[in-house]
Enzyme design. Structure first.
Site, PDB file in Angstrom:
ATOM      1  N   GLY A  15       0.764  -1.225   0.023  1.00 37.83           N
ATOM      2  CA  GLY A  15      -0.033  -0.036   0.014  1.00 37.83           C
ATOM      3  C   GLY A  15       1.111   1.306   0.055  1.00 37.83           C
ATOM      4  N   ARG A  76       0.738  -4.784  -5.737  1.00 34.63           N
ATOM      5  CA  ARG A  76       1.066  -6.217  -4.955  1.00 34.63           C
ATOM      6  C   ARG A  76       1.451  -7.175  -5.853  1.00 34.63           C
ATOM      7  NH1 ARG A  76      -2.891  -3.804  -1.631  1.00 34.63           N
ATOM      8  NH2 ARG A  76      -1.884  -3.129   0.369  1.00 34.63           N
ATOM      9  N   ASP A 107       5.839  -5.183   6.009  1.00 33.40           N
ATOM     10  CA  ASP A 107       6.448  -6.403   6.337  1.00 33.40           C
ATOM     11  C   ASP A 107       6.527  -7.410   5.023  1.00 33.40           C
ATOM     12  OD1 ASP A 107       6.700  -6.036   9.092  1.00 33.40           O
ATOM     13  OD2 ASP A 107       5.456  -7.060   9.708  1.00 33.40           O
ATOM     14  N   THR A 129       4.232   2.309   5.544  1.00 33.35           N
ATOM     15  CA  THR A 129       2.926   1.939   5.560  1.00 33.35           C
ATOM     16  C   THR A 129       2.305   2.701   6.631  1.00 33.35           C
ATOM     17  OG1 THR A 129       1.388   0.045   6.617  1.00 33.35           O
ATOM     18  CG2 THR A 129       3.724   0.310   7.386  1.00 33.35           C
ATOM     19  N   ASP A 131      -0.153   1.921   8.584  1.00 33.88           N
ATOM     20  CA  ASP A 131      -0.502   1.151   9.661  1.00 33.88           C
ATOM     21  C   ASP A 131       0.244   1.163  10.584  1.00 33.88           C
ATOM     22  OD1 ASP A 131      -2.713   0.619   7.999  1.00 33.88           O
ATOM     23  OD2 ASP A 131      -2.028  -1.550   7.506  1.00 33.88           O
ATOM     24  N   ASP A 133       2.461  -0.738  11.453  1.00 34.86           N
ATOM     25  CA  ASP A 133       2.397  -2.232  11.958  1.00 34.86           C
ATOM     26  C   ASP A 133       3.678  -3.032  11.946  1.00 34.86           C
ATOM     27  OD1 ASP A 133       1.860  -2.434   9.540  1.00 34.86           O
ATOM     28  OD2 ASP A 133       0.232  -3.804   9.563  1.00 34.86           O
ATOM     29  N   ARG A 175      -6.294  -3.290   8.565  1.00 33.42           N
ATOM     30  CA  ARG A 175      -6.900  -4.644   8.751  1.00 33.42           C
ATOM     31  C   ARG A 175      -6.386  -5.420   9.746  1.00 33.42           C
ATOM     32  NH1 ARG A 175      -5.876  -6.342   2.882  1.00 33.42           N
ATOM     33  NH2 ARG A 175      -7.282  -4.675   2.203  1.00 33.42           N
TER      34      ARG A 175
HETATM   35  P1  ADP Z   1       3.097  -4.545   2.890  1.00 40.36           P
HETATM   36  O1  ADP Z   1       4.781  -4.539   1.991  1.00 40.36           O
HETATM   37  O2  ADP Z   1       2.552  -3.142   3.023  1.00 40.36           O
HETATM   38  O3  ADP Z   1       3.401  -5.705   4.050  1.00 40.36           O
HETATM   39  P2  ADP Z   1       1.985  -6.695   1.252  1.00 40.36           P
HETATM   40  O4  ADP Z   1       2.003  -7.760   2.634  1.00 40.36           O
HETATM   41  O5  ADP Z   1       0.841  -6.554   0.305  1.00 40.36           O
HETATM   42  O6  ADP Z   1       2.375  -5.212   1.716  1.00 40.36           O
HETATM   43  O7  ADP Z   1       3.295  -7.065   0.509  1.00 40.36           O
HETATM   44  C1  ADP Z   1       3.683  -6.202  -0.378  1.00 40.36           C
HETATM   45  C2  ADP Z   1       4.354  -7.195  -1.581  1.00 40.36           C
HETATM   46  O8  ADP Z   1       5.563  -7.785  -1.098  1.00 40.36           O
HETATM   47  C3  ADP Z   1       3.693  -8.472  -2.152  1.00 40.36           C
HETATM   48  O9  ADP Z   1       2.706  -8.037  -3.138  1.00 40.36           O
HETATM   49  C4  ADP Z   1       4.684  -9.139  -2.816  1.00 40.36           C
HETATM   50  O10 ADP Z   1       5.150  -8.694  -3.848  1.00 40.36           O
HETATM   51  C5  ADP Z   1       6.020  -8.866  -1.691  1.00 40.36           C
HETATM   52  N1  ADP Z   1       5.835  -9.956  -0.646  1.00 40.36           N
HETATM   53  C6  ADP Z   1       4.904 -10.490   0.373  1.00 40.36           C
HETATM   54  N2  ADP Z   1       5.283 -11.331   1.062  1.00 40.36           N
HETATM   55  C7  ADP Z   1       6.209 -12.028   0.588  1.00 40.36           C
HETATM   56  C8  ADP Z   1       7.095 -13.166   0.643  1.00 40.36           C
HETATM   57  N3  ADP Z   1       6.743 -14.068   1.543  1.00 40.36           N
HETATM   58  N4  ADP Z   1       8.286 -13.552  -0.020  1.00 40.36           N
HETATM   59  C9  ADP Z   1       8.494 -12.450  -1.089  1.00 40.36           C
HETATM   60  N5  ADP Z   1       7.599 -11.368  -1.405  1.00 40.36           N
HETATM   61  C10 ADP Z   1       6.585 -11.046  -0.699  1.00 40.36           C
HETATM   62  O1  F6P Z   2      -1.353  -1.351   4.427  1.00 42.06           O
HETATM   63  C1  F6P Z   2      -2.093  -0.032   4.348  1.00 42.06           C
HETATM   64  C2  F6P Z   2      -3.468  -0.429   4.063  1.00 42.06           C
HETATM   65  O2  F6P Z   2      -4.096   0.677   3.873  1.00 42.06           O
HETATM   66  C3  F6P Z   2      -4.347  -1.256   5.331  1.00 42.06           C
HETATM   67  O3  F6P Z   2      -4.581  -0.231   6.216  1.00 42.06           O
HETATM   68  C4  F6P Z   2      -5.632  -1.613   4.518  1.00 42.06           C
HETATM   69  O4  F6P Z   2      -6.125  -2.801   5.102  1.00 42.06           O
HETATM   70  C5  F6P Z   2      -5.040  -2.095   3.138  1.00 42.06           C
HETATM   71  O5  F6P Z   2      -3.766  -1.340   2.926  1.00 42.06           O
HETATM   72  C6  F6P Z   2      -5.874  -1.726   1.941  1.00 42.06           C
HETATM   73  O6  F6P Z   2      -5.219  -2.190   0.847  1.00 42.06           O
HETATM   74  P1  F6P Z   2      -6.107  -1.930  -0.513  1.00 42.06           P
HETATM   75  O7  F6P Z   2      -5.296  -0.708  -1.313  1.00 42.06           O
HETATM   76  O8  F6P Z   2      -5.495  -3.064  -1.461  1.00 42.06           O
HETATM   77  O9  F6P Z   2      -7.528  -1.673  -0.436  1.00 42.06           O
END
Ligand code: ADP
Ligand code: F6P
Length: 324
Positions: A15, A76, A107, A129, A131, A133, A175
């Site tokens: 995000g 993503r 993360d 982020t 969040d 978190d 979330r």
């Molecule tokens: P955030 O980085 O905000 O936590 P996501 O969890 O959606 O957001 O992860 C963002 C992107 O990071 C994912 O769409 C993917 O490309 C990559 N990613 C997430 N988890 C993994 C993983 N276990 N191994 C490698 N890449 C990952």
């Molecule tokens: O991680 C940031 C965040 O805005 C969360 O608070 C929320 O749950 C999620 O992304 C929403 O993602 P999307 O843009 O895919 O609706």
């Protein structure tokens, strides 16, 4: 000792968050000031796999520090969790001469950076982020802007809620994390704060609370509900039916992710962006930049991902005390 990094790639992933542009600007300008080349990778790991990679100069990041979103775009890319896809990503980095990578995200994005680091691409993560978190850090890029945006919106809802003597359920983002809800709950003087980390799904407690507050003359009842609990519209109907108090739900949604970053987000993101480049220049890899106990620091990604973070219990207690 490893060869010194010559070309740094930078991407934003997951995000978007206000302040990501300040971080990109800091990465580009610090790297160039230190004599390195910089390549911007568009749309996170998705753009890496599609080789959407462009050279960046200092002027490419002019006039962006005040802008929300991310000039590199974000996406993503779930397939990046697969080893063969990560190998392709590492090969593409090598093909483009990228020997150091700055990943700005949460993360999930750190896990991608960790994978690339294991495959020989020096990588550093920056906490991006709204969040808040990410366990290893007290600050994440975008949180300050997002809570201020939400706080201002909630103030507006509160005005009309008081005029109409209503209950308002205001759903904020998060979330899996209740930090935005907690901060706004305290900053907006909410009567109830529902966060995924501790909500017990007992609506009767909220209903009793509303009835008790009405009895002591409260004109409105503000409930901040985190996205992770959700169902604000149906909750509003049930609460209205049970209390007789007109109830409306407002879902703030993605407006919380946009807008011009606050001074704090611009400042922290700028320092963190520069810090990430300097880590790579020092030959460090598989690190994440954090802000902890008043200082900019860095941790091993694995160590950072294993850390736990809890909603501060005292702040929660205070939020309850102050809603009397
Ligand atoms: P955030 O980085 O905000 O936590 P996501 O969890 O959606 O957001 O992860 C963002 C992107 O990071 C994912 O769409 C993917 O490309 C990559 N990613 C997430 N988890 C993994 C993983 N276990 N191994 C490698 N890449 C990952
Ligand atoms: O991680 C940031 C965040 O805005 C969360 O608070 C929320 O749950 C999620 O992304 C929403 O993602 P999307 O843009 O895919 O609706």
């Amino acid at each position: 000792m490893a060869d010194q990094v010559k070309t740094i790639g930078v991407l934003t992933s997951g995000g978007d968050a206000p302040g990501m542009n300040a971080a990109i600007r800091a990465v580009v300008r610090t790297a160039i000031a230190r004599g390195l080349k910089v390549k911007g990778i568009e749309r996170g790991y998705m753009g890496l796999l599609h080789e959407d990679i462009k050279d960046m100069q200092t002027r490419d990041v002019s006039d962006i520090i005040q802008k929300g979103g991310t000039i590199l775009g974000t996406a993503r890319c779930p397939e990046f969790a697969k080893l063969e896809v990560q190998q392709k990503g590492a090969d593409i980095c090598r093909k483009h001469g990228i020997d150091g990578l700055v990943v700005i995200g949460g993360d999930g994005s750190y896990r991608g950076a960790q994978a690339l680091a294991r495959l020989g691409i020096n990588a550093v993560g920056l906490p991006g982020t709204i969040d808040l978190d990410i366990s290893c850090t007290d600050y994440t890029i975008g949180f300050d802007t997002a809570v201020n945006t939400a706080m201002e919106a909630i103030d507006k809802v509160r005005d009309t809620s008081s005029s109409h003597e209503r209950c308002s359920i205001i759903e904020v983002m998060g979330r899996n994390a209740g930090y935005i809800a907690l901060w706004c709950g305290i900053a907006n003087g909410a009567e109830d704060i529902l966060i995924p980390e501790e909500y017990d799904y007992n609506e009767q407690t909220i209903i009793n609370h509303i009835i008790a507050k009405r009895k002591i003359g409260k004109k409105h009842h503000i409930i901040i509900n985190a996205e992770g609990i959700g169902h604000s519209n149906s909750m509003a109907k049930r609460i209205e039916a049970a209390t007789g108090m007109e109830t409306r739900a407002t879902i703030l949604g993605h407006m919380q992710r946009g807008g011009s970053p606050t001074c704090k987000d611009r400042y922290y993101a700028s320092v963190m962006g520069a810090y990430a480049v300097d880590l790579l220049i020092q030959g460090k890899t598989k690190r994440v930049v954090a802000y902890k106990a008043g200082e900019f620091v860095d941790f091993d990604i694995e160590e950072a991902l294993a850390m736990q973070k809890e909603i501060p219990a005292y702040s929660l207690e205070v939020s309850k005390l102050l809603s009397l």
